[in-house]
Design a protein around this motif. Structure first.
Motif, PDB file in Angstrom:
ATOM      1  N   CYS A 131       0.827  -1.210   0.000  1.00  0.00           N
ATOM      2  CA  CYS A 131       0.000   0.000   0.000  1.00  0.00           C
ATOM      3  C   CYS A 131       0.858   1.255   0.000  1.00  0.00           C
ATOM      4  O   CYS A 131       1.812   1.368   0.779  1.00  0.00           O
ATOM      5  CB  CYS A 131      -0.918   0.017   1.215  1.00  0.00           C
ATOM      6  N   LEU A 132       0.495   2.183  -0.862  1.00  0.00           N
ATOM      7  CA  LEU A 132       1.106   3.506  -0.925  1.00  0.00           C
ATOM      8  C   LEU A 132      -0.001   4.540  -1.017  1.00  0.00           C
ATOM      9  O   LEU A 132      -1.172   4.203  -1.201  1.00  0.00           O
ATOM     10  CB  LEU A 132       1.995   3.612  -2.164  1.00  0.00           C
TER      11      LEU A 132
ATOM     12  N   LEU B 138       4.423  -6.321   6.545  1.00  0.00           N
ATOM     13  CA  LEU B 138       5.493  -5.378   6.825  1.00  0.00           C
ATOM     14  C   LEU B 138       4.937  -4.021   7.225  1.00  0.00           C
ATOM     15  O   LEU B 138       3.932  -3.552   6.677  1.00  0.00           O
ATOM     16  CB  LEU B 138       6.364  -5.165   5.582  1.00  0.00           C
ATOM     17  N   SER B 139       5.632  -3.391   8.157  1.00  0.00           N
ATOM     18  CA  SER B 139       5.485  -1.954   8.409  1.00  0.00           C
ATOM     19  C   SER B 139       6.750  -1.306   7.854  1.00  0.00           C
ATOM     20  O   SER B 139       7.849  -1.560   8.340  1.00  0.00           O
ATOM     21  CB  SER B 139       5.352  -1.675   9.913  1.00  0.00           C
ATOM     22  N   ILE B 140       6.588  -0.496   6.818  1.00  0.00           N
ATOM     23  CA  ILE B 140       7.731   0.026   6.071  1.00  0.00           C
ATOM     24  C   ILE B 140       8.154   1.378   6.656  1.00  0.00           C
ATOM     25  O   ILE B 140       7.308   2.198   7.027  1.00  0.00           O
ATOM     26  CB  ILE B 140       7.356   0.177   4.577  1.00  0.00           C
TER      27      ILE B 140
ATOM     28  N   SER C 146       0.175   4.240   4.024  1.00  0.00           N
ATOM     29  CA  SER C 146       1.080   4.390   2.889  1.00  0.00           C
ATOM     30  C   SER C 146       2.381   3.629   3.087  1.00  0.00           C
ATOM     31  O   SER C 146       3.268   3.684   2.235  1.00  0.00           O
ATOM     32  CB  SER C 146       1.397   5.873   2.672  1.00  0.00           C
ATOM     33  N   SER C 147       2.501   2.898   4.199  1.00  0.00           N
ATOM     34  CA  SER C 147       3.771   2.233   4.537  1.00  0.00           C
ATOM     35  C   SER C 147       3.514   0.830   5.070  1.00  0.00           C
ATOM     36  O   SER C 147       4.052   0.441   6.108  1.00  0.00           O
ATOM     37  CB  SER C 147       4.542   3.048   5.579  1.00  0.00           C
ATOM     38  N   MET C 148       2.718   0.055   4.349  1.00  0.00           N
ATOM     39  CA  MET C 148       2.413  -1.288   4.836  1.00  0.00           C
ATOM     40  C   MET C 148       2.306  -2.261   3.668  1.00  0.00           C
ATOM     41  O   MET C 148       2.084  -1.871   2.522  1.00  0.00           O
ATOM     42  CB  MET C 148       1.113  -1.290   5.646  1.00  0.00           C
TER      43      MET C 148
END
Length: 411
Positions: free
Chosen positions: A141-142, A167-169, A214-216
């Motif tokens: 996701c972004l 993931l948590s980016i 936006s970071s996953m």
């Protein structure tokens, strides 16, 4: 029928996938990574350029799905804007060769239209495309107002090969490009986000990760097994990830970075844009943080050596927690957990599942309002992590370094 096909077929029937919105173009047979970007009247040149500069050895392993969305009551200017974007971007390639597809999620029901429904449509499409090629890839996701680091795609493809569920980016807001006041607001907001996660980790809460839409990323099969994305108009990322994280094999990704925008936005009640708007209006500030005493109480519930929790009576538990159970109507549920747990090991598993991210956040807010008032930012950081007085930008850098050194990172 393969495992992913079975899971996807079940998911589609039970959780309301909407194939009428899915791209008609067949996925490449070696698809590994599907990047979903919900977009409502966004200028997308920046994120597409950024993704185009992200290195990738085989462009057919990656696709970008833009979910252009608006409600049935949207103005004609929004409709025209999205129609033009569809014409400009659909079935085109980024400069690195990655294919871009667009979903026309137009005229969505007013009651449901929003980022949650848009994400669900895009992520459901990605799930079904992975099922088509019989590969359990990563759904990433972004947001349309972000940029990414040049190694973003390469590292995510490495992650895809690993047996992870999600993931948590890493993320970083730009704290240098605006006026002094805006930079100060962004710094304080990001300190708040990072402080909360690390405060939870200091209490040994097992599911403490950043929950930023936006970071996953999620494995396709894991996405389906937890019922997919919800359709909330805001906070969809928090609720989704707190269903995914307890499944296990969830990690921080610290070697690739998303750079979210720090713009003002009225469209959602949570997130960076709303925070910036409320700070500008003087209705909210992040100059205070949750009191460290809250997380010390929370730690009594989660530290491994406190598995005596199973044998403790209510009088032995933190007063803040017992009061929270009583006033939230949760005391019977807590006592039932004990009654149906045969030993401390089973109780710990049951308790960690029951005391989910939403209950923890409610408890933290309860402590703030009834037991331990917020403290000035610097005082809270020193009390919990020993940070000494310095500039707030310096404090943010220390928190970012804590994230970079995360013991929850797989890579």
């Amino acid at each position: 029928m393969t495992s992913l096909n079975k899971i996807t077929t079940f998911y589609n029937g039970r959780f309301g996938a909407m194939p009428e919105y899915f791209p008609k173009e067949a996925p490449f047979p070696n698809l590994k990574l599907s990047i979903v970007i919900p977009s409502y009247e966004e200028q997308l040149e920046g994120i597409l350029k950024s993704l185009g500069h992200s290195k990738v050895s085989d462009s057919n392993e990656v696709e970008v799905i833009l979910v252009l969305n608006h409600s049935e009551t949207s103005e004609q200017s929004v409709r025209d804007f999205h129609a033009k974007q569809y014409s400009n971007y659909h079935n085109t390639n980024l400069i690195n060769g990655v294919q871009v597809l667009c979903i026309q999620a137009f005229d969505l029901p007013k009651k449901k239209a929003g980022v949650g429904l848009a994400r669900k449509i895009g992520m459901d499409a990605a799930l079904n495309r992975f099922a088509t090629v019989d590969h359990d890839g990563l759904i990433v996701c972004l947001d349309g107002d972000c940029e990414v680091s040049t190694e973003y795609l390469t590292i995510l493809l490495k992650c895809e090969k690993a047996k992870i569920n999600g993931l948590s980016i890493a993320f970083e807001h730009d704290v240098n490009s605006f006026d002094i006041q805006r930079n100060k607001q962004i710094i304080e907001y990001e300190i708040f986000l990072r402080y909360y996660v690390h405060a939870l980790r200091s209490s040994a809460y097992p599911h403490a990760f950043h929950t930023i839409g936006s970071s996953m990323a999620s494995r396709a099969s894991a996405y389906a097994k937890i019922g997919g994305m919800n359709t909330r108009k805001a906070g969809e990322d928090f609720y989704f990830l707190h269903k995914l994280i307890p499944q296990g094999k969830f990690y921080d990704l610290t070697t690739a970075t998303v750079f979210p925008s720090a713009r003002v936005s009225e469209r959602v009640p949570f997130g960076t844009g709303r925070a910036m708007m409320e700070m500008n209006a003087g209705t909210k500030d992040f100059e205070t943080l949750y009191n460290p005493k809250t997380f010390r109480d929370l730690g009594i519930l989660f530290f491994d050596e406190a598995d005596a929790l199973f044998g403790l009576s209510l009088k032995d538990l933190p007063k803040s927690f017992v009061t929270f159970l009583n006033e939230s109507g949760l005391l019977k549920q807590f006592e039932d957990l004990k009654a149906r747990s045969k030993d401390s090991t089973q109780f710990r598993k049951n308790f960690n599942h029951w005391m989910d991210g939403f209950k923890v956040l409610k408890y933290v807010h309860f402590c703030r309002d009834n037991f331990y008032p917020n403290l000035p930012l610097e005082q809270a950081l020193e009390g919990l992590f020993g940070f000494k007085n310095q500039s707030r930008k310096g404090l943010l850098e220390e928190l970012r370094e804590m994230d970079e050194k995360s013991t929850f990172s797989y890579f």
